[in-house]
Design an enzyme around this catalytic site. Sequence first.
Site, PDB file in Angstrom:
ATOM      1  N   ARG A  40       0.843  -1.198   0.000  1.00 16.84           N
ATOM      2  CA  ARG A  40       0.000   0.000   0.000  1.00 16.84           C
ATOM      3  C   ARG A  40       0.886   1.260   0.000  1.00 16.84           C
ATOM      4  NH1 ARG A  40      -5.682   0.036   3.426  1.00 16.84           N
ATOM      5  NH2 ARG A  40      -6.867   0.633   1.609  1.00 16.84           N
ATOM      6  N   THR A  95     -15.855  -4.920  12.338  1.00 19.32           N
ATOM      7  CA  THR A  95     -16.672  -5.662  13.294  1.00 19.32           C
ATOM      8  C   THR A  95     -15.928  -6.935  13.696  1.00 19.32           C
ATOM      9  OG1 THR A  95     -18.616  -4.814  12.162  1.00 19.32           O
ATOM     10  CG2 THR A  95     -18.963  -6.696  13.612  1.00 19.32           C
ATOM     11  N   GLU A 169     -13.656  11.370  11.593  1.00 20.16           N
ATOM     12  CA  GLU A 169     -13.669  11.841  10.203  1.00 20.16           C
ATOM     13  C   GLU A 169     -15.054  11.631   9.589  1.00 20.16           C
ATOM     14  OE1 GLU A 169     -11.414  13.631   8.466  1.00 20.16           O
ATOM     15  OE2 GLU A 169     -13.263  13.703   7.317  1.00 20.16           O
ATOM     16  N   LYS A 224     -19.831  10.562  16.234  1.00 24.02           N
ATOM     17  CA  LYS A 224     -19.495   9.898  14.969  1.00 24.02           C
ATOM     18  C   LYS A 224     -20.428   8.713  14.720  1.00 24.02           C
ATOM     19  CE  LYS A 224     -17.692   8.531  11.336  1.00 24.02           C
ATOM     20  NZ  LYS A 224     -17.834   9.240  10.064  1.00 24.02           N
ATOM     21  N   GLY A 275     -29.941  -0.574  -1.099  1.00 28.51           N
ATOM     22  CA  GLY A 275     -29.483  -0.637   0.298  1.00 28.51           C
ATOM     23  C   GLY A 275     -28.113  -0.011   0.416  1.00 28.51           C
ATOM     24  N   CYS A 280     -18.619   1.695   6.600  1.00 29.89           N
ATOM     25  CA  CYS A 280     -18.941   2.381   7.860  1.00 29.89           C
ATOM     26  C   CYS A 280     -20.337   2.117   8.421  1.00 29.89           C
ATOM     27  CB  CYS A 280     -18.757   3.878   7.678  1.00 29.89           C
ATOM     28  SG  CYS A 280     -17.044   4.311   7.370  1.00 29.89           S
ATOM     29  N   PHE A 281     -21.372   2.310   7.609  1.00 23.02           N
ATOM     30  CA  PHE A 281     -22.719   2.353   8.184  1.00 23.02           C
ATOM     31  C   PHE A 281     -23.055   1.101   8.996  1.00 23.02           C
ATOM     32  CE2 PHE A 281     -24.703   5.617   5.017  1.00 23.02           C
ATOM     33  CZ  PHE A 281     -24.042   6.624   5.680  1.00 23.02           C
ATOM     34  N   LYS A 283     -21.166  -1.364  10.095  1.00 22.66           N
ATOM     35  CA  LYS A 283     -20.223  -1.596  11.195  1.00 22.66           C
ATOM     36  C   LYS A 283     -20.515  -0.655  12.373  1.00 22.66           C
ATOM     37  CE  LYS A 283     -16.025   0.450  10.599  1.00 22.66           C
ATOM     38  NZ  LYS A 283     -15.727   1.464  11.598  1.00 22.66           N
ATOM     39  N   LYS A 343     -20.670   2.545  -4.098  1.00 21.86           N
ATOM     40  CA  LYS A 343     -21.279   3.771  -4.606  1.00 21.86           C
ATOM     41  C   LYS A 343     -20.400   4.236  -5.764  1.00 21.86           C
ATOM     42  CE  LYS A 343     -20.487   7.690  -2.274  1.00 21.86           C
ATOM     43  NZ  LYS A 343     -20.260   8.702  -1.210  1.00 21.86           N
TER      44      LYS A 343
HETATM   45  P1  NAD Z   1      -8.443   0.951   5.742  1.00 18.14           P
HETATM   46  O1  NAD Z   1      -8.583  -0.481   6.043  1.00 18.14           O
HETATM   47  O2  NAD Z   1      -8.586   1.445   4.323  1.00 18.14           O
HETATM   48  O3  NAD Z   1      -7.006   1.463   6.248  1.00 18.14           O
HETATM   49  C1  NAD Z   1      -6.471   1.166   7.490  1.00 18.14           C
HETATM   50  C2  NAD Z   1      -4.967   0.953   7.322  1.00 18.14           C
HETATM   51  O4  NAD Z   1      -4.375   0.835   8.614  1.00 18.14           O
HETATM   52  C3  NAD Z   1      -4.576  -0.315   6.563  1.00 18.14           C
HETATM   53  O5  NAD Z   1      -3.808   0.025   5.417  1.00 18.14           O
HETATM   54  C4  NAD Z   1      -3.760  -1.133   7.583  1.00 18.14           C
HETATM   55  O6  NAD Z   1      -2.679  -1.828   7.002  1.00 18.14           O
HETATM   56  C5  NAD Z   1      -3.255  -0.047   8.508  1.00 18.14           C
HETATM   57  N1  NAD Z   1      -2.872  -0.524   9.841  1.00 18.14           N
HETATM   58  C6  NAD Z   1      -3.590  -1.300  10.698  1.00 18.14           C
HETATM   59  N2  NAD Z   1      -2.916  -1.478  11.844  1.00 18.14           N
HETATM   60  C7  NAD Z   1      -1.742  -0.810  11.730  1.00 18.14           C
HETATM   61  C8  NAD Z   1      -0.624  -0.603  12.593  1.00 18.14           C
HETATM   62  N3  NAD Z   1      -0.611  -1.115  13.826  1.00 18.14           N
HETATM   63  N4  NAD Z   1       0.413   0.128  12.124  1.00 18.14           N
HETATM   64  C9  NAD Z   1       0.392   0.654  10.879  1.00 18.14           C
HETATM   65  N5  NAD Z   1      -0.646   0.508  10.029  1.00 18.14           N
HETATM   66  C10 NAD Z   1      -1.704  -0.207  10.446  1.00 18.14           C
HETATM   67  O7  NAD Z   1      -9.490   1.707   6.671  1.00 18.14           O
HETATM   68  P2  NAD Z   1     -10.195   3.136   6.413  1.00 18.14           P
HETATM   69  O8  NAD Z   1     -11.367   2.982   5.506  1.00 18.14           O
HETATM   70  O9  NAD Z   1      -9.149   4.137   6.102  1.00 18.14           O
HETATM   71  O10 NAD Z   1     -10.794   3.406   7.855  1.00 18.14           O
HETATM   72  C11 NAD Z   1      -9.966   3.748   8.951  1.00 18.14           C
HETATM   73  C12 NAD Z   1     -10.847   4.209  10.088  1.00 18.14           C
HETATM   74  O11 NAD Z   1     -11.580   5.384   9.702  1.00 18.14           O
HETATM   75  C13 NAD Z   1     -11.903   3.197  10.533  1.00 18.14           C
HETATM   76  O12 NAD Z   1     -12.077   3.276  11.918  1.00 18.14           O
HETATM   77  C14 NAD Z   1     -13.166   3.683   9.825  1.00 18.14           C
HETATM   78  O13 NAD Z   1     -14.329   3.296  10.511  1.00 18.14           O
HETATM   79  C15 NAD Z   1     -12.988   5.177   9.871  1.00 18.14           C
HETATM   80  N6  NAD Z   1     -13.686   5.917   8.811  1.00 18.14           N
HETATM   81  C16 NAD Z   1     -13.704   5.442   7.531  1.00 18.14           C
HETATM   82  C17 NAD Z   1     -14.326   6.194   6.541  1.00 18.14           C
HETATM   83  C18 NAD Z   1     -14.366   5.709   5.118  1.00 18.14           C
HETATM   84  O14 NAD Z   1     -15.068   6.327   4.313  1.00 18.14           O
HETATM   85  N7  NAD Z   1     -13.649   4.665   4.745  1.00 18.14           N
HETATM   86  C19 NAD Z   1     -14.906   7.429   6.838  1.00 18.14           C
HETATM   87  C20 NAD Z   1     -14.844   7.880   8.147  1.00 18.14           C
HETATM   88  C21 NAD Z   1     -14.235   7.125   9.133  1.00 18.14           C
HETATM   89  C1  UDX Z   2     -20.513   7.468   5.115  1.00 17.80           C
HETATM   90  C2  UDX Z   2     -20.889   8.840   5.686  1.00 17.80           C
HETATM   91  O1  UDX Z   2     -21.673   9.559   4.722  1.00 17.80           O
HETATM   92  C3  UDX Z   2     -19.638   9.632   6.046  1.00 17.80           C
HETATM   93  O2  UDX Z   2     -19.993  10.853   6.680  1.00 17.80           O
HETATM   94  C4  UDX Z   2     -18.790   8.783   7.002  1.00 17.80           C
HETATM   95  O3  UDX Z   2     -17.598   9.475   7.302  1.00 17.80           O
HETATM   96  C5  UDX Z   2     -18.466   7.441   6.383  1.00 17.80           C
HETATM   97  O4  UDX Z   2     -19.681   6.762   6.030  1.00 17.80           O
HETATM   98  P1  UDX Z   2     -19.654   6.591   2.772  1.00 17.80           P
HETATM   99  O5  UDX Z   2     -20.073   5.273   3.300  1.00 17.80           O
HETATM  100  O6  UDX Z   2     -18.299   6.749   2.215  1.00 17.80           O
HETATM  101  O7  UDX Z   2     -19.810   7.708   3.906  1.00 17.80           O
HETATM  102  O8  UDX Z   2     -20.682   7.059   1.608  1.00 17.80           O
HETATM  103  P2  UDX Z   2     -22.196   7.582   1.640  1.00 17.80           P
HETATM  104  O9  UDX Z   2     -22.324   8.634   0.622  1.00 17.80           O
HETATM  105  O10 UDX Z   2     -22.662   7.918   2.984  1.00 17.80           O
HETATM  106  O11 UDX Z   2     -22.999   6.301   1.105  1.00 17.80           O
HETATM  107  C6  UDX Z   2     -23.132   5.128   1.885  1.00 17.80           C
HETATM  108  C7  UDX Z   2     -24.077   4.171   1.189  1.00 17.80           C
HETATM  109  O12 UDX Z   2     -25.411   4.671   1.206  1.00 17.80           O
HETATM  110  C8  UDX Z   2     -23.752   3.940  -0.290  1.00 17.80           C
HETATM  111  O13 UDX Z   2     -23.939   2.576  -0.604  1.00 17.80           O
HETATM  112  C9  UDX Z   2     -24.750   4.812  -1.011  1.00 17.80           C
HETATM  113  O14 UDX Z   2     -25.040   4.370  -2.314  1.00 17.80           O
HETATM  114  C10 UDX Z   2     -25.959   4.677  -0.098  1.00 17.80           C
HETATM  115  N1  UDX Z   2     -26.903   5.801  -0.210  1.00 17.80           N
HETATM  116  C11 UDX Z   2     -26.530   7.062   0.113  1.00 17.80           C
HETATM  117  C12 UDX Z   2     -28.218   5.534  -0.604  1.00 17.80           C
HETATM  118  O15 UDX Z   2     -28.589   4.392  -0.883  1.00 17.80           O
HETATM  119  N2  UDX Z   2     -29.102   6.582  -0.659  1.00 17.80           N
HETATM  120  C13 UDX Z   2     -28.756   7.868  -0.353  1.00 17.80           C
HETATM  121  O16 UDX Z   2     -29.627   8.759  -0.439  1.00 17.80           O
HETATM  122  C14 UDX Z   2     -27.416   8.108   0.054  1.00 17.80           C
END
Ligand code: NAD
Ligand code: UDX
Length: 478
Positions: A40, A95, A169, A224, A275, A280-281, A283, A343
């Site tokens: 990565r 989860t 975030e 959050k 759906g 995130c949602f 979990k 999405k």
């Molecule tokens: P991700 O799986 O894409 O990335 C996490 C990274 O952390 C991985 O690359 C993994 O190798 C690394 N990692 C794990 N343990 C480690 C360690 N001990 N040292 C170094 N690296 C390590 O996950 P993500 O989607 O970026 O989500 C991260 C967090 O943010 C989660 O808690 C998630 O719920 C939250 N979050 C995600 C989103 C989203 O849209 N994906 C939005 C808001 C919040």
């Molecule tokens: C979500 C939250 O929006 C964001 O604030 C948080 O930080 C992470 O989780 P994300 O999951 O990346 O973001 O995308 P989002 O745009 O929220 O869509 C989530 C799912 O809901 C997708 O599958 C999307 O297609 C669906 N969705 C969204 C619907 O089915 N209907 C809608 O009106 C909006």
Amino acid sequence: MTIRRICCIGAGYVGGPTMAVIADRCPDVQVIVVDLNDQRIAAWNDADLGRLPVYEPGLDAVVGRARGRNLFFSTDVDGAIGEADMVFISVNTPTKVKGLGAGQASDLRWVEACARQVAKAATGHTIVVEKSTLPVRTAEAIKTILEAAQDPPGNGDVPRTFSVLSNPEFLAEGTAIRDLETPDRVLIGGEDERSIQSLAAVYGQWVPDDRILRTNLWSSELSKLTANAFLAQRISSINSVAALCESTGADVREVARAIGTDSRIGPKFLQSGPGFGGSCFQKDILNLVYLCRHFGLPEVADYWESVVHLNTWQQHRISRLVVQRLFGTVTGKRLAILGFAFKADTNDTREAPAIRISRDLLEEGAQLAIHDPKVEPSQISRDLRLESVVPDPETGTTSQALSGQGSWWTAGSVEQAVAGADAVLILTEWTLYRHLDWKDLAQRMRRPAWVFDARSVVDRAEVQSAGLTYWRVGDGAQ
Ligand code: NAD
Ligand code: UDX
């Protein structure tokens, strides 16, 4: 304390884009993003910006401006922690799959590992920021681990000390750069005013101060989970109404418009579909459910759990409906799946509705030609837990088709996907799918043929005039 060096542990969908924007907006701050996953990190360092590990519109430009200047990607976790004034923990919190709370509670082993690593490698005063989404009161555990590693007062010139902040975030994938550059709000929870101010000053470089909210640690952590639960709850609500529309002659788009113009309800997140997916949602709601049960609130837990149940039901409902419309069987039939990402504008497939719907159809013996502009075939294979099978170019079928076993392959284009298909299912709202030439596609399909538009992206009249039977979610007129 002015922040000069930031380390972010976790170079994923959140850590990578978030740190890229911080580095872009704060040229005086050095930002190092570290990860255990060397592939990565190598991808983040790839000279070809088209090959970054995360696909997000606009991300390549931001990384291109900052990388090598004040943005770095590395596997040297200890080294980056040791240099940093501020360490973000942005690792995965999926989860739990086994043990106490399996299926609901968040697995915090990666977060705890980070806290221990910071405790070991930090120097001087370090502000530790929870960026990962965490159960409320996780900061307590992080603080306990860090405090155990703190130097006693008067020890050395620069004693090792820590403070902990929560800074969840809110970015959504597909719009991450826009969300980070112009956030509705930035939330900072903490107990130590000086640390809160240090982090607020970083965001203050581009976020107006009235959008930087300050709360206590627990409110921040819980906000959050609550924000995601409220957003997901709107989607389950509108999807439940979609099913009722289909039975009563109403149209869910008209209902959504009618209720969304009420300023108390608002128009966003009322798009009915297959759906919700995404990492995130589900979990985060399950985590909330677990916490509610833990704190003796079973009614509250049941309320939120129903949001997830409705979502799972909606996904199965769509696959069932496809089977029913195709004369009760899809065994050996070719179906085109358009869109596999959860999405549009992301290559992420975590919890994508396409996974559950495709699995149901494979179980029924369907032959799926899957098209997605950004998702790698190897990812689809992992998600479906099934290797792809290349169909015979002469007959267009696979040996599985005859035996009644489901199989799938990736199609390089929409035309290829629909060739010989009985039905098209649109499961991701990619812009590409909004402008298809249905007259041309219809000729490539086996008649009678259907279009199941789970995202309401195509023009009904156009599809119907091409001689195809059209179904879209929540449309009672069909
Ligand atoms: P991700 O799986 O894409 O990335 C996490 C990274 O952390 C991985 O690359 C993994 O190798 C690394 N990692 C794990 N343990 C480690 C360690 N001990 N040292 C170094 N690296 C390590 O996950 P993500 O989607 O970026 O989500 C991260 C967090 O943010 C989660 O808690 C998630 O719920 C939250 N979050 C995600 C989103 C989203 O849209 N994906 C939005 C808001 C919040
Ligand atoms: C979500 C939250 O929006 C964001 O604030 C948080 O930080 C992470 O989780 P994300 O999951 O990346 O973001 O995308 P989002 O745009 O929220 O869509 C989530 C799912 O809901 C997708 O599958 C999307 O297609 C669906 N969705 C969204 C619907 O089915 N209907 C809608 O009106 C909006």
